[in-house]
Design an enzyme around this catalytic site. Structure first.
Site, PDB file in Angstrom:
ATOM      1  N   HIS A 122       0.714  -1.203  -0.101  1.00 28.49           N
ATOM      2  CA  HIS A 122      -0.031  -0.018   0.116  1.00 28.49           C
ATOM      3  C   HIS A 122       0.945   1.192  -0.301  1.00 28.49           C
ATOM      4  O   HIS A 122       1.879   1.281   0.802  1.00 28.49           O
ATOM      5  CB  HIS A 122      -1.036   0.192   1.154  1.00 28.49           C
ATOM      6  CG  HIS A 122      -2.034   0.945   1.032  1.00 28.49           C
ATOM      7  ND1 HIS A 122      -1.925   2.189   1.391  1.00 28.49           N
ATOM      8  CD2 HIS A 122      -3.378   0.834   0.565  1.00 28.49           C
ATOM      9  CE1 HIS A 122      -3.194   2.823   1.248  1.00 28.49           C
ATOM     10  NE2 HIS A 122      -3.876   1.906   0.724  1.00 28.49           N
ATOM     11  N   GLU A 177      -7.944  -5.438  -0.195  1.00 24.76           N
ATOM     12  CA  GLU A 177      -8.089  -6.250  -1.427  1.00 24.76           C
ATOM     13  C   GLU A 177      -8.290  -7.852  -1.396  1.00 24.76           C
ATOM     14  O   GLU A 177      -8.886  -8.609  -1.835  1.00 24.76           O
ATOM     15  CB  GLU A 177      -7.499  -5.957  -2.777  1.00 24.76           C
ATOM     16  CG  GLU A 177      -7.638  -4.520  -3.261  1.00 24.76           C
ATOM     17  CD  GLU A 177      -9.129  -3.887  -3.341  1.00 24.76           C
ATOM     18  OE1 GLU A 177      -9.986  -4.363  -2.804  1.00 24.76           O
ATOM     19  OE2 GLU A 177      -9.065  -3.081  -4.312  1.00 24.76           O
TER      20      GLU A 177
HETATM   21  N1  ACO Z   1       4.002  -7.017  -4.964  1.00 22.93           N
HETATM   22  C1  ACO Z   1       5.326  -7.161  -5.064  1.00 22.93           C
HETATM   23  N2  ACO Z   1       6.089  -6.079  -4.942  1.00 22.93           N
HETATM   24  C2  ACO Z   1       5.516  -4.977  -4.539  1.00 22.93           C
HETATM   25  C3  ACO Z   1       4.263  -4.941  -4.254  1.00 22.93           C
HETATM   26  C4  ACO Z   1       3.310  -6.012  -4.462  1.00 22.93           C
HETATM   27  N3  ACO Z   1       1.936  -6.342  -4.272  1.00 22.93           N
HETATM   28  N4  ACO Z   1       3.692  -3.731  -3.772  1.00 22.93           N
HETATM   29  C5  ACO Z   1       4.875  -2.805  -3.830  1.00 22.93           C
HETATM   30  N5  ACO Z   1       6.048  -3.572  -4.299  1.00 22.93           N
HETATM   31  C6  ACO Z   1       7.423  -3.418  -4.486  1.00 22.93           C
HETATM   32  C7  ACO Z   1       7.569  -2.642  -5.718  1.00 22.93           C
HETATM   33  O1  ACO Z   1       7.892  -3.582  -6.741  1.00 22.93           O
HETATM   34  C8  ACO Z   1       8.860  -1.723  -5.382  1.00 22.93           C
HETATM   35  O2  ACO Z   1       9.938  -2.734  -5.205  1.00 22.93           O
HETATM   36  P1  ACO Z   1      11.473  -1.850  -5.817  1.00 22.93           P
HETATM   37  O3  ACO Z   1      11.751  -0.966  -4.690  1.00 22.93           O
HETATM   38  O4  ACO Z   1      12.280  -3.014  -5.771  1.00 22.93           O
HETATM   39  O5  ACO Z   1      11.162  -1.668  -7.220  1.00 22.93           O
HETATM   40  C9  ACO Z   1       8.515  -1.210  -3.797  1.00 22.93           C
HETATM   41  O6  ACO Z   1       7.828  -2.619  -3.318  1.00 22.93           O
HETATM   42  C10 ACO Z   1       7.679   0.000  -3.608  1.00 22.93           C
HETATM   43  O7  ACO Z   1       6.700  -0.123  -4.532  1.00 22.93           O
HETATM   44  P2  ACO Z   1       6.219   1.289  -5.267  1.00 22.93           P
HETATM   45  O8  ACO Z   1       5.563   1.008  -6.680  1.00 22.93           O
HETATM   46  O9  ACO Z   1       6.907   2.368  -5.030  1.00 22.93           O
HETATM   47  O10 ACO Z   1       5.025   1.296  -4.190  1.00 22.93           O
HETATM   48  P3  ACO Z   1       3.743   1.948  -4.131  1.00 22.93           P
HETATM   49  O11 ACO Z   1       3.154   2.913  -3.083  1.00 22.93           O
HETATM   50  O12 ACO Z   1       3.331   2.826  -5.628  1.00 22.93           O
HETATM   51  O13 ACO Z   1       2.436   0.967  -4.425  1.00 22.93           O
HETATM   52  C11 ACO Z   1       0.481  -0.028  -4.649  1.00 22.93           C
HETATM   53  C12 ACO Z   1       1.174   0.538  -3.976  1.00 22.93           C
HETATM   54  C13 ACO Z   1       0.225   0.213  -6.106  1.00 22.93           C
HETATM   55  C14 ACO Z   1      -0.692  -0.543  -4.039  1.00 22.93           C
HETATM   56  C15 ACO Z   1       1.268  -1.615  -4.813  1.00 22.93           C
HETATM   57  O14 ACO Z   1       1.838  -2.105  -3.271  1.00 22.93           O
HETATM   58  C16 ACO Z   1       0.771  -2.838  -5.319  1.00 22.93           C
HETATM   59  O15 ACO Z   1       1.112  -2.703  -6.716  1.00 22.93           O
HETATM   60  N6  ACO Z   1       0.080  -3.791  -4.866  1.00 22.93           N
HETATM   61  C17 ACO Z   1      -0.386  -4.836  -5.595  1.00 22.93           C
HETATM   62  C18 ACO Z   1      -1.743  -4.337  -6.229  1.00 22.93           C
HETATM   63  C19 ACO Z   1      -2.894  -4.013  -4.968  1.00 22.93           C
HETATM   64  O16 ACO Z   1      -3.087  -4.864  -4.140  1.00 22.93           O
HETATM   65  N7  ACO Z   1      -3.536  -3.039  -5.153  1.00 22.93           N
HETATM   66  C20 ACO Z   1      -4.820  -2.613  -4.156  1.00 22.93           C
HETATM   67  C21 ACO Z   1      -4.379  -1.502  -3.333  1.00 22.93           C
HETATM   68  S1  ACO Z   1      -5.397  -1.192  -2.161  1.00 22.93           S
HETATM   69  C22 ACO Z   1      -6.737  -0.206  -2.800  1.00 22.93           C
HETATM   70  O17 ACO Z   1      -6.421   0.473  -3.893  1.00 22.93           O
HETATM   71  C23 ACO Z   1      -7.982  -0.209  -2.561  1.00 22.93           C
END
Ligand code: ACO
Length: 360
Positions: free
Chosen positions: A248, A303
């Site tokens: 998140h 989710e």
């Molecule tokens: N699985 C694997 N790796 C992840 C995940 C995940 N679910 N979430 C974040 N990361 C990793 C990224 O790859 C990144 O790694 P790196 O630094 O090695 O490149 C690091 O964690 C930081 O990621 P960001 O993209 O900067 O994190 P951000 O804050 O933008 O992400 C997000 C938030 C988009 C929700 C992300 O966690 C994600 O993609 N989750 C999966 C999709 C999901 O479950 N969405 C629902 C969110 S809740 C809602 O909207 C109601």
């Protein structure tokens, strides 16, 4: 000026609607902790509470608002019928996009009409594509009960209604998430409430936001057995995939909404085996994420257990985002109104990094 491509940590609005505390894992809805609202109040109570002094409706009190929303569902049903043949050929979220786009911005009863259109539209689209007649709304019922009844075509149990209502309350508002920010940007241009809500739905659709719960079930199905979990999840991360239902932007601890929804799924007897399996996958995912992404605290988000709850309520997985929209539309409307009241256009800047053409 330095670049912040994800606007992480940027405060772009002041709101009295909700507060997301990512370090403490706390969600405040108009001054109330989520845990004190979900399971204790109705969705209509929360709508009235969130909208008071923000969104104009004839009453913000629970009972009159429930009656007005019931009436709005009946009106919305008549409005969407002509659009159904076309809408039912689309995926459910795209169908909702079409139905919302058909709502004029100058309707006098717009806020409740938009909330009603999402619920009635989703149910009618699901019925139509299944070859069944859409079920007309029952204005006497609460919004959650009627939504589930219209989707399933039969009266749901009290527990099922309570659990769906818990989920809808949990998903109603959540600070400046991507879809809510979209609603505020559109509202800031004075485009109108219907336009703000339609745009917000488009932002919700993506798998990084409200599109995640359907793919959570895909993931559970692909993993198949508990023994397969760690190897499957590790291979997914090695490919650079994201694990749906984890991570998140703001929470660094478990999403408090996840705990609330998980408790709700637990009350559905038919989900017990599925929950045990999901808990195993959740633990394996947290282990693999901690190993592969040690610099980032990636925890379970809303989710993951939402997917299990909506599956247990027999909602088709490609309609999960539509059910999310049925809740979040309430927050979009409040935020759009709050933004419009500031009379301030949202307009950040970009930095040009392309080449300059040679002077002729
Ligand atoms: N699985 C694997 N790796 C992840 C995940 C995940 N679910 N979430 C974040 N990361 C990793 C990224 O790859 C990144 O790694 P790196 O630094 O090695 O490149 C690091 O964690 C930081 O990621 P960001 O993209 O900067 O994190 P951000 O804050 O933008 O992400 C997000 C938030 C988009 C929700 C992300 O966690 C994600 O993609 N989750 C999966 C999709 C999901 O479950 N969405 C629902 C969110 S809740 C809602 O909207 C109601």
């Amino acid at each position: 000026m330095s670049l912040n491509s994800g606007l992480e940590g940027v405060i772009a609005a002041e709101t009295i609607l909700s507060e997301v505390d990512g370090a403490a894992g706390r969600l405040i809805l108009r001054g109330h902790q989520l845990q004190d609202v979900a399971g204790h109040h109705s969705l209509e109570w929360l709508i009235g509470t969130l909208w008071r002094d923000v969104v104009p409706v004839s009453s913000h009190d629970q009972e009159p608002l429930r009656a007005a929303l019931g009436q709005a569902r009946c009106t919305a049903f008549d409005t969407i019928i002509p659009l159904l043949p076309q809408a039912a050929r689309l995926a459910p979220t795209e169908a909702l996009r079409l139905l919302l786009a058909g709502v004029p911005d100058d309707r006098p009863d717009l806020p409740l009409h938009l909330v009603a259109t999402v619920a009635v539209g989703l149910a009618a689209v699901l019925r139509t594509r299944a070859g069944a007649e859409p079920v007309p709304p029952d204005a006497e019922l609460g919004h959650a009960a009627d939504l589930l009844r219209m989707i399933r075509g039969q009266t749901p149990s009290g527990t099922e209604v309570a659990d769906l209502e818990t989920y809808l309350i949990t998903a109603t508002d959540h600070g400046l998430n991507a879809s809510t920010f979209t609603a505020r940007v559109v509202a800031s241009t004075r485009a109108g409430l219907g336009s703000a809500v339609t745009a917000a739905l488009c932002a919700l659709k993506g798998p990084l936001h409200g599109g995640a719960p359907g793919p959570v079930i895909d993931m559970l199905d692909a993993i198949g057995t508990p023994e397969n979990a760690e190897a499957w999840l590790d291979a997914a991360l090695a490919r650079g995939d994201r694990l749906m239902g984890f991570g998140h932007r703001i929470y660094r601890v478990t999403d408090p909404r996840s705990d609330v929804v998980k408790r709700a799924v637990g009350s559905l007897g038919n989900a017990a085996g599925r929950i045990r399996f999901a808990e195993h996958i959740e633990q394996a995912a947290l282990t693999v994420l901690a190993r592969r992404k040690p610099s980032r605290s990636l925890q379970t988000n809303l989710e993951f257990y939402t997917a299990l709850l909506l599956e247990a309520l027999e909602i088709p997985r490609d309609a999960f985002t539509g059910v999310f929209a049925a809740a979040r539309v309430v927050g979009w409307i409040a935020h759009a109104q709050e933004q419009a009241a500031t009379q301030r256009l949202i307009r950040p800047q970009s930095r040009y990094v392309g080449p300059l053409a040679e002077a002729a």
